[in-house]
Design an enzyme around this catalytic site. Sequence first.
Site, short mmCIF file in Angstrom:
data_model
loop_
_atom_site.label_atom_id
_atom_site.label_comp_id
_atom_site.label_asym_id
_atom_site.label_seq_id
_atom_site.Cartn_x
_atom_site.Cartn_y
_atom_site.Cartn_z
CG HIS A 152 -0.23 0.14 2.53
ND1 HIS A 152 0.07 -0.94 3.33
CD2 HIS A 152 0.24 1.22 3.21
CE1 HIS A 152 0.68 -0.53 4.43
NE2 HIS A 152 0.81 0.78 4.38
CG HIS A 198 -4.10 0.41 4.48
ND1 HIS A 198 -3.71 -0.82 4.90
CD2 HIS A 198 -3.09 1.24 4.83
CE1 HIS A 198 -2.51 -0.74 5.47
NE2 HIS A 198 -2.12 0.49 5.43
CG HIS A 212 4.44 4.67 4.82
ND1 HIS A 212 3.61 5.31 5.70
CD2 HIS A 212 3.83 3.47 4.58
CE1 HIS A 212 2.56 4.56 5.98
NE2 HIS A 212 2.66 3.43 5.31
CG HIS A 244 -0.42 0.20 12.19
ND1 HIS A 244 0.24 1.37 12.43
CD2 HIS A 244 0.18 -0.33 11.10
CE1 HIS A 244 1.19 1.54 11.52
NE2 HIS A 244 1.19 0.51 10.71
CE1 TYR A 253 4.77 3.36 8.33
CE2 TYR A 253 4.40 2.93 10.66
CZ TYR A 253 3.91 3.12 9.38
OH TYR A 253 2.56 3.07 9.17
CD GLU A 263 3.57 0.18 7.32
OE1 GLU A 263 3.01 0.79 6.38
OE2 GLU A 263 2.95 -0.20 8.33
#
Lengths: 305, 303
Positions: A152, A198, A212, A244, A253, A263
Amino acid sequence: MGVLRLSHVDITVTDLDLACAYYTKVIGMVEVERTADSVYLKCWDEIDHHSLRLTYAPRVGFDLMSFKVEREDDLAEFENAVSRYGFPVQRISRGASVGQGESIRFDTPSGHPMELVRELEKVGGSLPKLNPRPFVFDASGSGGIAPPRMDHVLVTAEEVGESTRFYTSVLGFRITEQLLDGNGHQIGTWMERSHSPHDLAVVAGPNGGLHHFAFWLDDWDQVRSAADILAYNGISVDVGPTRHGITRGSTIYFFDPLGTRNEVFTGGYRPDPDFPTITWTEDNAGRAIFYYEGELNDRFMKVHT
Amino acid sequence: MSILRLSHVEIRVPDLELATAYYSEVVGLLETAREAERVFMKCWDEHQHHSVVLTYAPTHGLNHFGFKVTDAADLDSYQARLEAAGVAVRRYEKGEWGPGHGQAIRFALPSGHEMELVHGMEQVGNLLPRTNPPPRPMGLVGMAPPRIDHIFLTAEEVDTVTAFLRDLLNFRLTEQVVGDDGFQIATWLEVSHTSHDIALITGPNSGLHHFAFWVDDWNDIRTAADTCAYHGVHIETNPTRHGVTRGQCLYFFDPCGNRNEVFTGGYWVDPDAEPTTWTEAEMGRALFYYDGVVNQRFLTVHT
Protein backbone atom coordinates in the site's frame (compact mmCIF):
# COMPACT_ATOMS: atom_id res chain seq x y z
CA MET A 1 -14.71 -3.93 -12.60
CA GLY A 2 -12.55 -1.13 -11.26
CA VAL A 3 -9.30 -0.70 -9.39
CA LEU A 4 -7.67 -3.97 -8.37
CA ARG A 5 -4.64 -3.00 -6.25
CA LEU A 6 -1.53 -0.83 -6.04
CA SER A 7 0.63 -1.49 -9.07
CA HIS A 8 3.76 0.60 -8.62
CA VAL A 9 5.22 3.62 -6.86
CA ASP A 10 7.65 5.91 -8.69
CA ILE A 11 10.05 7.94 -6.56
CA THR A 12 13.03 10.18 -7.22
CA VAL A 13 16.41 9.59 -5.60
CA THR A 14 19.57 11.68 -5.50
CA ASP A 15 21.88 8.68 -5.79
CA LEU A 16 20.60 5.98 -8.12
CA ASP A 17 23.34 3.45 -7.36
CA LEU A 18 22.97 3.79 -3.60
CA ALA A 19 19.18 3.54 -3.77
CA CYS A 20 19.36 0.56 -6.09
CA ALA A 21 21.85 -1.19 -3.81
CA TYR A 22 19.54 -0.67 -0.83
CA TYR A 23 16.35 -1.85 -2.57
CA THR A 24 18.05 -4.95 -3.97
CA LYS A 25 20.42 -5.95 -1.14
CA VAL A 26 18.55 -4.83 1.99
CA ILE A 27 14.90 -4.99 0.86
CA GLY A 28 15.64 -7.84 -1.51
CA MET A 29 13.82 -6.66 -4.61
CA VAL A 30 14.79 -7.85 -8.08
CA GLU A 31 16.15 -5.41 -10.65
CA VAL A 32 14.12 -5.92 -13.83
CA GLU A 33 15.25 -3.15 -16.13
CA ARG A 34 17.53 -0.13 -16.18
CA THR A 35 17.43 2.93 -18.42
CA ALA A 36 19.69 6.00 -18.48
CA ASP A 37 18.08 7.59 -15.42
CA SER A 38 15.72 4.95 -13.96
CA VAL A 39 15.78 1.50 -12.39
CA TYR A 40 12.69 -0.75 -12.36
CA LEU A 41 12.34 -3.21 -9.47
CA LYS A 42 9.87 -5.87 -8.38
CA CYS A 43 9.35 -8.18 -5.41
CA TRP A 44 10.05 -11.89 -5.83
CA ASP A 45 6.42 -13.08 -5.99
CA GLU A 46 5.22 -10.32 -8.29
CA ILE A 47 4.53 -11.33 -11.87
CA ASP A 48 4.19 -7.84 -13.36
CA HIS A 49 7.16 -5.86 -14.70
CA HIS A 50 7.77 -3.61 -11.68
CA SER A 51 6.32 -2.32 -8.44
CA LEU A 52 8.93 0.40 -7.78
CA ARG A 53 10.63 2.83 -10.13
CA LEU A 54 13.65 4.81 -8.95
CA THR A 55 14.55 7.85 -11.03
CA TYR A 56 17.56 10.08 -10.57
CA ALA A 57 16.72 13.69 -9.67
CA PRO A 58 18.46 16.39 -7.67
CA ARG A 59 15.78 16.05 -5.00
CA VAL A 60 14.24 13.09 -3.17
CA GLY A 61 10.50 12.90 -3.81
CA PHE A 62 7.36 11.31 -5.11
CA ASP A 63 6.73 10.98 -8.85
CA LEU A 64 3.65 8.84 -9.24
CA MET A 65 1.42 6.20 -7.68
CA SER A 66 0.03 3.70 -10.15
CA PHE A 67 -2.93 1.39 -9.51
CA LYS A 68 -3.86 -1.63 -11.59
CA VAL A 69 -7.41 -1.89 -12.96
CA GLU A 70 -9.11 -5.17 -13.82
CA ARG A 71 -10.47 -4.54 -17.33
CA GLU A 72 -9.40 -2.62 -20.41
CA ASP A 73 -12.66 -0.60 -20.53
CA ASP A 74 -12.06 0.54 -16.94
CA LEU A 75 -9.53 3.02 -18.32
CA ALA A 76 -12.13 4.74 -20.53
CA GLU A 77 -14.67 4.77 -17.70
CA PHE A 78 -12.22 6.33 -15.26
CA GLU A 79 -11.04 8.77 -17.91
CA ASN A 80 -14.63 10.01 -18.17
CA ALA A 81 -15.21 10.00 -14.43
CA VAL A 82 -12.06 11.99 -13.63
CA SER A 83 -12.79 14.44 -16.48
CA ARG A 84 -16.35 14.92 -15.22
CA TYR A 85 -14.89 15.69 -11.81
CA GLY A 86 -13.08 18.54 -13.59
CA PHE A 87 -9.53 17.24 -13.67
CA PRO A 88 -7.55 16.90 -16.91
CA VAL A 89 -6.64 13.34 -17.86
CA GLN A 90 -3.65 12.36 -19.95
CA ARG A 91 -3.63 9.18 -22.04
CA ILE A 92 -0.27 7.47 -22.07
CA SER A 93 -0.02 5.20 -25.07
CA ARG A 94 1.45 1.72 -25.13
CA GLY A 95 5.20 1.78 -25.24
CA ALA A 96 5.52 5.28 -23.80
CA SER A 97 6.18 3.85 -20.31
CA VAL A 98 8.66 1.06 -19.74
CA GLY A 99 7.13 -2.35 -19.04
CA GLN A 100 3.48 -1.44 -19.35
CA GLY A 101 0.62 -0.89 -21.76
CA GLU A 102 -1.77 2.00 -22.12
CA SER A 103 -2.57 4.04 -19.02
CA ILE A 104 -4.28 7.23 -17.88
CA ARG A 105 -2.71 9.85 -15.64
CA PHE A 106 -4.15 12.73 -13.68
CA ASP A 107 -3.50 14.75 -10.53
CA THR A 108 -5.59 14.06 -7.45
CA PRO A 109 -7.12 16.99 -5.50
CA SER A 110 -4.01 16.98 -3.27
CA GLY A 111 -1.75 17.28 -6.30
CA HIS A 112 -0.49 13.70 -6.32
CA PRO A 113 0.20 12.39 -9.82
CA MET A 114 -1.80 9.16 -10.11
CA GLU A 115 -1.96 6.54 -12.84
CA LEU A 116 -4.36 3.75 -13.69
CA VAL A 117 -3.00 0.91 -15.81
CA ARG A 118 -4.40 -2.44 -16.91
CA GLU A 119 -1.63 -4.24 -18.71
CA LEU A 120 1.88 -4.73 -17.44
CA GLU A 121 4.51 -6.82 -19.09
CA LYS A 122 4.54 -10.20 -17.36
CA VAL A 123 8.06 -11.04 -16.33
CA GLY A 124 7.00 -13.85 -13.98
CA GLY A 125 7.60 -14.58 -10.30
CA SER A 126 10.63 -16.37 -8.89
CA LEU A 127 8.88 -19.76 -8.81
CA PRO A 128 8.02 -22.01 -11.77
CA LYS A 129 4.42 -22.69 -12.80
CA LEU A 130 5.03 -26.47 -12.81
CA ASN A 131 5.53 -28.24 -9.44
CA PRO A 132 6.83 -25.12 -7.64
CA ARG A 133 8.23 -25.24 -4.12
CA PRO A 134 6.17 -23.05 -1.76
CA PHE A 135 8.98 -20.61 -0.84
CA VAL A 136 12.15 -19.00 -2.17
CA PHE A 137 15.65 -19.28 -0.74
CA ASP A 138 17.24 -15.89 -0.20
CA ALA A 139 15.42 -14.13 -3.04
CA SER A 140 17.82 -11.20 -2.91
CA GLY A 141 20.94 -13.36 -2.91
CA SER A 142 22.21 -11.14 -0.10
CA GLY A 143 20.11 -12.03 2.94
CA GLY A 144 17.66 -9.19 2.31
CA ILE A 145 14.12 -8.93 3.69
CA ALA A 146 12.61 -10.27 0.43
CA PRO A 147 8.94 -9.30 0.78
CA PRO A 148 6.70 -11.19 -1.66
CA ARG A 149 4.96 -8.04 -2.89
CA MET A 150 4.21 -4.35 -2.52
CA ASP A 151 1.16 -3.61 -0.35
CA HIS A 152 0.00 0.00 0.00
CA VAL A 153 0.90 3.68 -0.15
CA LEU A 154 0.21 6.53 2.28
CA VAL A 155 0.19 10.13 1.04
CA THR A 156 -0.28 13.50 2.75
CA ALA A 157 -2.93 16.07 1.82
CA GLU A 158 -4.03 19.43 3.18
CA GLU A 159 -7.70 18.53 2.76
CA VAL A 160 -8.07 14.88 3.67
CA GLY A 161 -11.87 14.99 3.30
CA GLU A 162 -11.73 16.36 -0.23
CA SER A 163 -9.10 13.82 -1.29
CA THR A 164 -11.07 10.99 0.24
CA ARG A 165 -14.25 12.02 -1.58
CA PHE A 166 -12.31 11.94 -4.84
CA TYR A 167 -10.91 8.44 -4.23
CA THR A 168 -14.26 7.06 -3.08
CA SER A 169 -16.77 8.77 -5.38
CA VAL A 170 -14.67 8.92 -8.57
CA LEU A 171 -12.36 5.90 -8.28
CA GLY A 172 -14.53 3.54 -6.22
CA PHE A 173 -12.28 3.16 -3.17
CA ARG A 174 -14.06 2.11 0.06
CA ILE A 175 -13.20 3.63 3.45
CA THR A 176 -12.32 1.05 6.07
CA GLU A 177 -11.16 3.41 8.83
CA GLN A 178 -11.04 7.13 9.51
CA LEU A 179 -9.44 9.39 12.10
CA LEU A 180 -11.56 12.42 13.01
CA ASP A 181 -10.51 15.63 14.74
CA GLY A 182 -12.58 17.21 17.52
CA ASN A 183 -14.76 18.96 14.93
CA GLY A 184 -15.55 15.72 13.14
CA HIS A 185 -13.29 16.47 10.16
CA GLN A 186 -11.26 13.67 8.63
CA ILE A 187 -7.54 13.97 9.42
CA GLY A 188 -6.74 10.50 8.16
CA THR A 189 -8.55 7.94 5.99
CA TRP A 190 -7.71 4.36 5.03
CA MET A 191 -9.22 3.01 1.83
CA GLU A 192 -9.26 -0.32 0.02
CA ARG A 193 -10.10 -2.00 -3.24
CA SER A 194 -8.43 -5.37 -2.63
CA HIS A 195 -10.45 -6.58 0.41
CA SER A 196 -7.54 -5.67 2.69
CA PRO A 197 -7.55 -2.95 5.38
CA HIS A 198 -5.97 -0.46 2.96
CA ASP A 199 -4.44 -0.04 -0.45
CA LEU A 200 -4.23 3.74 -0.12
CA ALA A 201 -4.31 6.04 2.88
CA VAL A 202 -4.32 9.82 3.24
CA VAL A 203 -3.24 11.76 6.33
CA ALA A 204 -3.17 15.51 6.96
CA GLY A 205 0.02 17.15 5.71
CA PRO A 206 1.36 19.08 2.74
CA ASN A 207 -0.21 18.46 -0.65
CA GLY A 208 1.78 16.16 -2.91
CA GLY A 209 3.70 14.49 -0.07
CA LEU A 210 4.61 10.82 0.24
CA HIS A 211 4.52 9.57 3.82
CA HIS A 212 5.58 6.01 2.97
CA PHE A 213 4.97 2.99 0.83
CA ALA A 214 4.79 -0.49 2.32
CA PHE A 215 5.89 -4.01 1.49
CA TRP A 216 3.79 -7.00 2.51
CA LEU A 217 5.27 -9.69 4.78
CA ASP A 218 3.50 -12.94 5.58
CA ASP A 219 3.60 -12.81 9.37
CA TRP A 220 4.98 -11.32 12.57
CA ASP A 221 8.00 -13.64 12.52
CA GLN A 222 9.02 -12.06 9.23
CA VAL A 223 8.54 -8.60 10.74
CA ARG A 224 11.05 -9.55 13.45
CA SER A 225 13.40 -10.97 10.88
CA ALA A 226 13.10 -7.72 8.89
CA ALA A 227 14.06 -5.76 12.02
CA ASP A 228 17.17 -7.95 12.38
CA ILE A 229 18.13 -7.32 8.75
CA LEU A 230 17.56 -3.56 9.02
CA ALA A 231 19.66 -3.31 12.18
CA TYR A 232 22.44 -5.43 10.67
CA ASN A 233 22.60 -3.11 7.66
CA GLY A 234 22.59 0.06 9.77
CA ILE A 235 19.26 1.27 8.41
CA SER A 236 17.54 4.09 10.28
CA VAL A 237 14.43 2.66 11.95
CA ASP A 238 11.63 5.16 12.54
CA VAL A 239 9.17 3.10 14.62
CA GLY A 240 8.73 -0.54 15.49
CA PRO A 241 8.34 -3.44 15.40
CA THR A 242 4.92 -2.54 16.75
CA ARG A 243 1.22 -2.82 16.09
CA HIS A 244 -1.27 -0.42 14.50
CA GLY A 245 -4.68 0.18 16.06
CA ILE A 246 -5.88 1.21 12.61
CA THR A 247 -5.72 -1.82 10.24
CA ARG A 248 -4.57 -4.03 13.19
CA GLY A 249 -1.39 -4.55 11.20
CA SER A 250 2.06 -5.34 12.56
CA THR A 251 4.72 -3.01 11.28
CA ILE A 252 8.18 -1.43 11.14
CA TYR A 253 8.85 2.01 9.64
CA PHE A 254 12.32 2.86 8.39
CA PHE A 255 14.06 5.11 5.87
CA ASP A 256 15.86 4.26 2.68
CA PRO A 257 19.38 5.80 2.59
CA LEU A 258 18.06 8.86 0.76
CA GLY A 259 15.22 9.61 3.14
CA THR A 260 12.08 8.02 1.68
CA ARG A 261 10.11 6.22 4.39
CA ASN A 262 9.43 2.49 3.87
CA GLU A 263 7.25 0.13 5.86
CA VAL A 264 6.98 -3.63 6.21
CA PHE A 265 3.43 -4.62 7.06
CA THR A 266 1.46 -7.77 7.85
CA GLY A 267 -1.84 -8.75 9.40
CA GLY A 268 -5.07 -6.83 9.16
CA TYR A 269 -8.42 -8.27 8.20
CA ARG A 270 -10.62 -8.95 5.16
CA PRO A 271 -13.37 -6.36 4.75
CA ASP A 272 -16.33 -7.05 2.46
CA PRO A 273 -17.57 -4.09 0.39
CA ASP A 274 -20.36 -3.61 2.97
CA PHE A 275 -17.83 -3.36 5.85
CA PRO A 276 -18.97 -0.76 8.41
CA THR A 277 -16.36 2.01 8.68
CA ILE A 278 -14.28 2.13 11.88
CA THR A 279 -13.84 5.59 13.40
CA TRP A 280 -10.98 6.81 15.59
CA THR A 281 -11.25 10.01 17.59
CA GLU A 282 -8.37 12.47 17.86
CA ASP A 283 -7.89 11.80 21.57
CA ASN A 284 -7.11 8.18 20.58
CA ALA A 285 -4.80 9.11 17.67
CA GLY A 286 -1.77 7.67 19.47
CA ARG A 287 -3.30 4.22 19.88
CA ALA A 288 -4.83 4.46 16.42
CA ILE A 289 -1.42 4.72 14.80
CA PHE A 290 0.83 2.93 17.34
CA TYR A 291 -1.21 0.71 19.57
CA TYR A 292 1.59 -0.31 21.94
CA GLU A 293 3.19 3.13 22.36
CA GLY A 294 -0.10 4.99 22.52
CA GLU A 295 1.57 8.11 21.16
CA LEU A 296 3.01 9.48 17.96
CA ASN A 297 6.59 10.65 17.61
CA ASP A 298 7.25 14.01 15.97
CA ARG A 299 9.33 12.50 13.21
CA PHE A 300 6.48 10.23 12.17
CA MET A 301 4.15 13.22 11.97
CA LYS A 302 6.50 15.63 10.22
CA VAL A 303 8.85 13.76 7.92
CA HIS A 304 7.64 12.96 4.42
CA THR A 305 9.08 13.23 0.92
CA MET B 1 -20.88 -7.14 -9.47
CA SER B 2 -19.66 -10.62 -8.62
CA ILE B 3 -19.21 -13.50 -6.23
CA LEU B 4 -17.11 -12.29 -3.29
CA ARG B 5 -16.12 -15.17 -1.03
CA LEU B 6 -17.28 -18.26 0.87
CA SER B 7 -20.16 -17.19 3.12
CA HIS B 8 -21.18 -20.29 5.06
CA VAL B 9 -21.36 -24.08 5.25
CA GLU B 10 -24.28 -26.12 6.54
CA ILE B 11 -23.11 -29.46 7.87
CA ARG B 12 -24.98 -32.47 9.24
CA VAL B 13 -24.30 -33.67 12.76
CA PRO B 14 -25.94 -36.66 14.50
CA ASP B 15 -25.40 -35.08 17.95
CA LEU B 16 -26.29 -31.39 17.96
CA GLU B 17 -25.22 -30.75 21.57
CA LEU B 18 -21.85 -32.42 21.17
CA ALA B 19 -21.17 -30.64 17.88
CA THR B 20 -22.22 -27.27 19.29
CA ALA B 21 -19.97 -27.77 22.32
CA TYR B 22 -17.05 -28.61 20.03
CA TYR B 23 -17.53 -25.71 17.60
CA SER B 24 -18.04 -23.20 20.41
CA GLU B 25 -15.44 -24.35 22.96
CA VAL B 26 -12.70 -25.99 20.89
CA VAL B 27 -12.91 -24.08 17.62
CA GLY B 28 -14.21 -20.98 19.41
CA LEU B 29 -17.19 -19.98 17.27
CA LEU B 30 -20.04 -17.87 18.66
CA GLU B 31 -23.63 -19.06 18.66
CA THR B 32 -25.97 -16.51 17.04
CA ALA B 33 -29.25 -18.45 16.79
CA ARG B 34 -30.69 -21.81 17.77
CA GLU B 35 -33.68 -23.84 16.68
CA ALA B 36 -34.81 -27.32 17.68
CA GLU B 37 -32.62 -28.97 15.04
CA ARG B 38 -30.23 -26.21 13.91
CA VAL B 39 -27.53 -24.08 15.52
CA PHE B 40 -26.16 -20.98 13.75
CA MET B 41 -22.58 -19.90 14.47
CA LYS B 42 -19.99 -17.37 13.35
CA CYS B 43 -16.29 -16.59 13.85
CA TRP B 44 -15.43 -13.64 16.09
CA ASP B 45 -14.33 -11.20 13.37
CA GLU B 46 -17.17 -11.94 10.98
CA HIS B 47 -19.92 -9.36 10.69
CA GLN B 48 -22.50 -11.68 9.15
CA HIS B 49 -25.03 -13.66 11.14
CA HIS B 50 -23.55 -17.12 10.47
CA SER B 51 -20.74 -18.92 8.68
CA VAL B 52 -21.31 -22.41 10.10
CA VAL B 53 -24.76 -23.99 10.48
CA LEU B 54 -25.06 -27.31 12.31
CA THR B 55 -28.14 -29.30 11.32
CA TYR B 56 -29.27 -32.40 13.18
CA ALA B 57 -29.31 -35.49 10.92
CA PRO B 58 -28.67 -39.20 11.41
CA THR B 59 -25.32 -38.89 9.64
CA HIS B 60 -22.51 -36.41 9.00
CA GLY B 61 -21.60 -34.50 5.84
CA LEU B 62 -22.45 -31.38 3.88
CA ASN B 63 -26.02 -30.16 3.29
CA HIS B 64 -25.08 -27.06 1.36
CA PHE B 65 -22.51 -24.26 1.16
CA GLY B 66 -23.01 -20.61 0.23
CA PHE B 67 -20.97 -17.86 -1.41
CA LYS B 68 -21.64 -14.18 -0.80
CA VAL B 69 -22.37 -11.91 -3.79
CA THR B 70 -21.73 -8.14 -3.88
CA ASP B 71 -25.17 -6.97 -5.04
CA ALA B 72 -28.70 -8.36 -4.91
CA ALA B 73 -28.84 -8.03 -8.71
CA ASP B 74 -26.07 -10.63 -8.96
CA LEU B 75 -28.61 -13.24 -7.84
CA ASP B 76 -30.81 -12.40 -10.85
CA SER B 77 -27.96 -12.45 -13.34
CA TYR B 78 -26.53 -15.73 -12.07
CA GLN B 79 -30.02 -17.27 -11.93
CA ALA B 80 -30.58 -16.31 -15.57
CA ARG B 81 -27.21 -17.66 -16.60
CA LEU B 82 -27.68 -20.96 -14.73
CA GLU B 83 -31.19 -21.50 -16.07
CA ALA B 84 -30.02 -20.75 -19.62
CA ALA B 85 -27.50 -23.56 -19.10
CA GLY B 86 -30.29 -25.92 -18.02
CA VAL B 87 -29.56 -25.78 -14.27
CA ALA B 88 -32.60 -25.77 -11.99
CA VAL B 89 -32.52 -22.85 -9.55
CA ARG B 90 -34.53 -22.41 -6.36
CA ARG B 91 -35.04 -18.97 -4.89
CA TYR B 92 -35.18 -18.06 -1.18
CA GLU B 93 -36.47 -14.74 0.09
CA LYS B 94 -34.66 -12.88 2.87
CA GLY B 95 -34.95 -14.80 6.14
CA GLU B 96 -36.87 -17.65 4.51
CA TRP B 97 -34.20 -20.31 4.91
CA GLY B 98 -33.26 -19.41 8.46
CA PRO B 99 -32.73 -16.67 11.02
CA GLY B 100 -30.50 -13.87 9.79
CA HIS B 101 -30.21 -15.42 6.34
CA GLY B 102 -30.32 -13.30 3.20
CA GLN B 103 -31.90 -13.59 -0.23
CA ALA B 104 -30.45 -16.59 -2.00
CA ILE B 105 -30.47 -18.87 -5.02
CA ARG B 106 -29.78 -22.62 -4.70
CA PHE B 107 -28.71 -25.08 -7.35
CA ALA B 108 -26.78 -28.31 -7.70
CA LEU B 109 -23.26 -28.63 -9.08
CA PRO B 110 -22.73 -31.42 -11.66
CA SER B 111 -21.28 -33.39 -8.72
CA GLY B 112 -24.58 -33.12 -6.81
CA HIS B 113 -23.30 -30.65 -4.20
CA GLU B 114 -25.93 -28.11 -3.24
CA MET B 115 -24.51 -24.61 -3.71
CA GLU B 116 -26.02 -21.27 -2.80
CA LEU B 117 -25.37 -17.64 -3.69
CA VAL B 118 -26.54 -15.29 -0.95
CA HIS B 119 -26.92 -11.55 -0.46
CA GLY B 120 -27.97 -9.38 2.45
CA MET B 121 -27.39 -11.68 5.38
CA GLU B 122 -28.07 -9.87 8.66
CA GLN B 123 -25.01 -7.97 9.92
CA VAL B 124 -24.56 -8.69 13.60
CA GLY B 125 -21.13 -7.08 14.02
CA ASN B 126 -17.85 -8.52 15.22
CA LEU B 127 -16.78 -8.43 18.86
CA LEU B 128 -15.13 -5.02 18.59
CA PRO B 129 -16.60 -1.50 18.80
CA ARG B 130 -16.70 0.64 15.65
CA THR B 131 -15.01 3.54 17.46
CA ASN B 132 -11.40 3.28 18.71
CA PRO B 133 -11.37 -0.55 18.65
CA PRO B 134 -8.50 -2.61 20.09
CA PRO B 135 -6.89 -4.88 17.47
CA ARG B 136 -8.49 -7.99 18.95
CA PRO B 137 -10.92 -8.94 21.70
CA MET B 138 -9.59 -10.42 24.92
CA GLY B 139 -10.91 -13.64 26.39
CA LEU B 140 -11.51 -15.56 23.17
CA VAL B 141 -12.05 -19.28 23.66
CA GLY B 142 -10.36 -22.14 21.81
CA MET B 143 -8.64 -21.63 18.45
CA ALA B 144 -10.77 -18.53 17.82
CA PRO B 145 -10.21 -18.16 14.07
CA PRO B 146 -11.26 -14.71 12.81
CA ARG B 147 -13.18 -16.10 9.82
CA ILE B 148 -14.09 -19.02 7.61
CA ASP B 149 -11.78 -19.43 4.63
CA HIS B 150 -12.53 -22.12 2.05
CA ILE B 151 -14.28 -25.41 1.27
CA PHE B 152 -12.87 -28.57 -0.30
CA LEU B 153 -15.24 -31.02 -2.02
CA THR B 154 -14.94 -34.45 -3.60
CA ALA B 155 -16.31 -35.14 -7.08
CA GLU B 156 -16.15 -38.05 -9.50
CA GLU B 157 -15.36 -35.76 -12.42
CA VAL B 158 -13.25 -32.86 -11.20
CA ASP B 159 -12.90 -31.50 -14.77
CA THR B 160 -16.66 -31.15 -15.20
CA VAL B 161 -17.26 -29.36 -11.91
CA THR B 162 -14.24 -27.11 -12.45
CA ALA B 163 -15.56 -26.11 -15.87
CA PHE B 164 -18.99 -25.41 -14.35
CA LEU B 165 -17.49 -23.12 -11.69
CA ARG B 166 -15.32 -21.28 -14.23
CA ASP B 167 -17.83 -20.94 -17.07
CA LEU B 168 -21.04 -20.19 -15.19
CA LEU B 169 -19.84 -18.61 -11.93
CA ASN B 170 -16.59 -16.82 -12.93
CA PHE B 171 -14.31 -18.73 -10.57
CA ARG B 172 -10.65 -18.60 -11.62
CA LEU B 173 -8.30 -21.59 -11.56
CA THR B 174 -5.16 -21.02 -9.46
CA GLU B 175 -3.68 -24.53 -9.24
CA GLN B 176 -4.35 -28.05 -10.50
CA VAL B 177 -2.99 -31.57 -10.15
CA VAL B 178 -3.13 -33.17 -13.59
CA GLY B 179 -3.02 -36.95 -13.89
CA ASP B 180 -0.78 -38.78 -16.32
CA ASP B 181 -3.93 -39.40 -18.40
CA GLY B 182 -4.41 -35.63 -18.75
CA PHE B 183 -7.45 -35.36 -16.49
CA GLN B 184 -7.61 -33.04 -13.51
CA ILE B 185 -7.19 -35.03 -10.26
CA ALA B 186 -7.69 -31.91 -8.14
CA THR B 187 -8.28 -28.20 -8.74
CA TRP B 188 -8.15 -25.00 -6.64
CA LEU B 189 -10.24 -21.97 -7.63
CA GLU B 190 -10.71 -18.45 -6.30
CA VAL B 191 -12.89 -15.38 -6.55
CA SER B 192 -11.34 -13.37 -3.68
CA HIS B 193 -7.75 -12.96 -4.99
CA THR B 194 -6.52 -15.60 -2.53
CA SER B 195 -4.96 -18.95 -3.38
CA HIS B 196 -8.39 -20.64 -3.17
CA ASP B 197 -12.00 -20.23 -2.03
CA ILE B 198 -13.08 -23.69 -3.21
CA ALA B 199 -11.20 -26.82 -4.20
CA LEU B 200 -12.11 -30.20 -5.66
CA ILE B 201 -10.44 -33.58 -5.45
CA THR B 202 -11.39 -36.84 -7.13
CA GLY B 203 -13.77 -38.85 -4.94
CA PRO B 204 -17.48 -39.59 -4.55
CA ASN B 205 -19.99 -37.02 -5.74
CA SER B 206 -21.60 -34.80 -3.07
CA GLY B 207 -18.73 -35.47 -0.65
CA LEU B 208 -17.21 -32.96 1.76
CA HIS B 209 -13.48 -33.35 2.20
CA HIS B 210 -13.17 -30.46 4.67
CA PHE B 211 -13.91 -26.81 5.30
CA ALA B 212 -11.28 -24.45 6.64
CA PHE B 213 -10.99 -21.57 9.04
CA TRP B 214 -8.44 -18.80 8.52
CA VAL B 215 -5.87 -18.11 11.23
CA ASP B 216 -3.36 -15.28 11.02
CA ASP B 217 -0.04 -17.12 11.10
CA TRP B 218 1.97 -20.25 11.74
CA ASN B 219 2.05 -19.59 15.50
CA ASP B 220 -1.75 -19.79 15.46
CA ILE B 221 -1.54 -23.14 13.65
CA ARG B 222 0.61 -24.46 16.52
CA THR B 223 -1.83 -23.04 19.09
CA ALA B 224 -4.68 -24.78 17.24
CA ALA B 225 -2.77 -28.07 17.46
CA ASP B 226 -2.25 -27.50 21.22
CA THR B 227 -5.97 -26.84 21.56
CA CYS B 228 -6.91 -30.03 19.68
CA ALA B 229 -4.54 -32.13 21.77
CA TYR B 230 -5.75 -30.60 25.05
CA HIS B 231 -9.39 -31.37 24.23
CA GLY B 232 -8.68 -34.83 22.88
CA VAL B 233 -9.68 -33.84 19.36
CA HIS B 234 -8.46 -36.25 16.70
CA ILE B 235 -5.63 -34.60 14.72
CA GLU B 236 -5.29 -36.10 11.26
CA THR B 237 -2.26 -34.19 9.99
CA ASN B 238 0.19 -32.28 12.19
CA PRO B 239 1.11 -28.68 11.46
CA THR B 240 2.59 -28.80 7.97
CA ARG B 241 2.83 -26.99 4.66
CA HIS B 242 1.00 -27.38 1.37
CA GLY B 243 2.86 -27.18 -1.93
CA VAL B 244 -0.39 -26.12 -3.58
CA THR B 245 -1.43 -22.68 -2.22
CA ARG B 246 1.88 -22.53 -0.19
CA GLY B 247 -0.42 -22.48 2.85
CA GLN B 248 0.31 -23.86 6.31
CA CYS B 249 -2.31 -26.08 7.85
CA LEU B 250 -3.61 -28.48 10.45
CA TYR B 251 -6.32 -31.09 9.76
CA PHE B 252 -8.56 -32.53 12.45
CA PHE B 253 -12.04 -34.01 12.84
CA ASP B 254 -15.07 -32.67 14.66
CA PRO B 255 -16.61 -35.24 17.08
CA CYS B 256 -19.17 -36.21 14.40
CA GLY B 257 -16.50 -37.02 11.82
CA ASN B 258 -16.49 -33.89 9.64
CA ARG B 259 -12.96 -32.84 8.71
CA ASN B 260 -11.88 -29.30 9.70
CA GLU B 261 -8.76 -27.37 8.77
CA VAL B 262 -7.07 -24.25 10.08
CA PHE B 263 -5.17 -22.54 7.29
CA THR B 264 -2.86 -19.55 6.85
CA GLY B 265 -0.47 -18.17 4.24
CA GLY B 266 -0.90 -18.40 0.52
CA TYR B 267 -0.58 -15.49 -1.87
CA TRP B 268 -2.40 -12.67 -3.63
CA VAL B 269 -3.50 -13.51 -7.16
CA ASP B 270 -4.57 -11.13 -9.94
CA PRO B 271 -7.41 -12.24 -12.25
CA ASP B 272 -4.98 -12.49 -15.17
CA ALA B 273 -2.55 -14.83 -13.38
CA GLU B 274 -1.53 -18.10 -15.01
CA PRO B 275 -2.50 -21.26 -13.05
CA THR B 276 0.16 -23.47 -11.46
CA THR B 277 0.19 -27.12 -12.51
CA TRP B 278 1.34 -30.13 -10.50
CA THR B 279 2.02 -33.48 -12.11
CA GLU B 280 0.67 -36.74 -10.68
CA ALA B 281 4.20 -37.81 -9.74
CA GLU B 282 4.52 -34.71 -7.53
CA MET B 283 1.08 -35.01 -5.93
CA GLY B 284 2.58 -35.89 -2.54
CA ARG B 285 4.53 -32.65 -2.37
CA ALA B 286 1.61 -30.77 -3.89
CA LEU B 287 -0.62 -31.64 -0.95
CA PHE B 288 1.90 -32.12 1.89
CA TYR B 289 5.16 -30.45 1.05
CA TYR B 290 7.18 -31.66 4.04
CA ASP B 291 6.01 -35.28 4.02
CA GLY B 292 6.01 -35.60 0.26
CA VAL B 293 3.30 -38.27 0.47
CA VAL B 294 -0.44 -38.20 0.96
CA ASN B 295 -1.73 -40.61 3.57
CA GLN B 296 -4.53 -42.98 2.67
CA ARG B 297 -6.91 -41.49 5.21
CA PHE B 298 -6.59 -38.06 3.65
CA LEU B 299 -7.46 -39.52 0.25
CA THR B 300 -10.24 -41.88 1.32
CA VAL B 301 -12.04 -40.34 4.31
CA HIS B 302 -14.67 -37.72 3.54
CA THR B 303 -18.21 -37.04 4.69
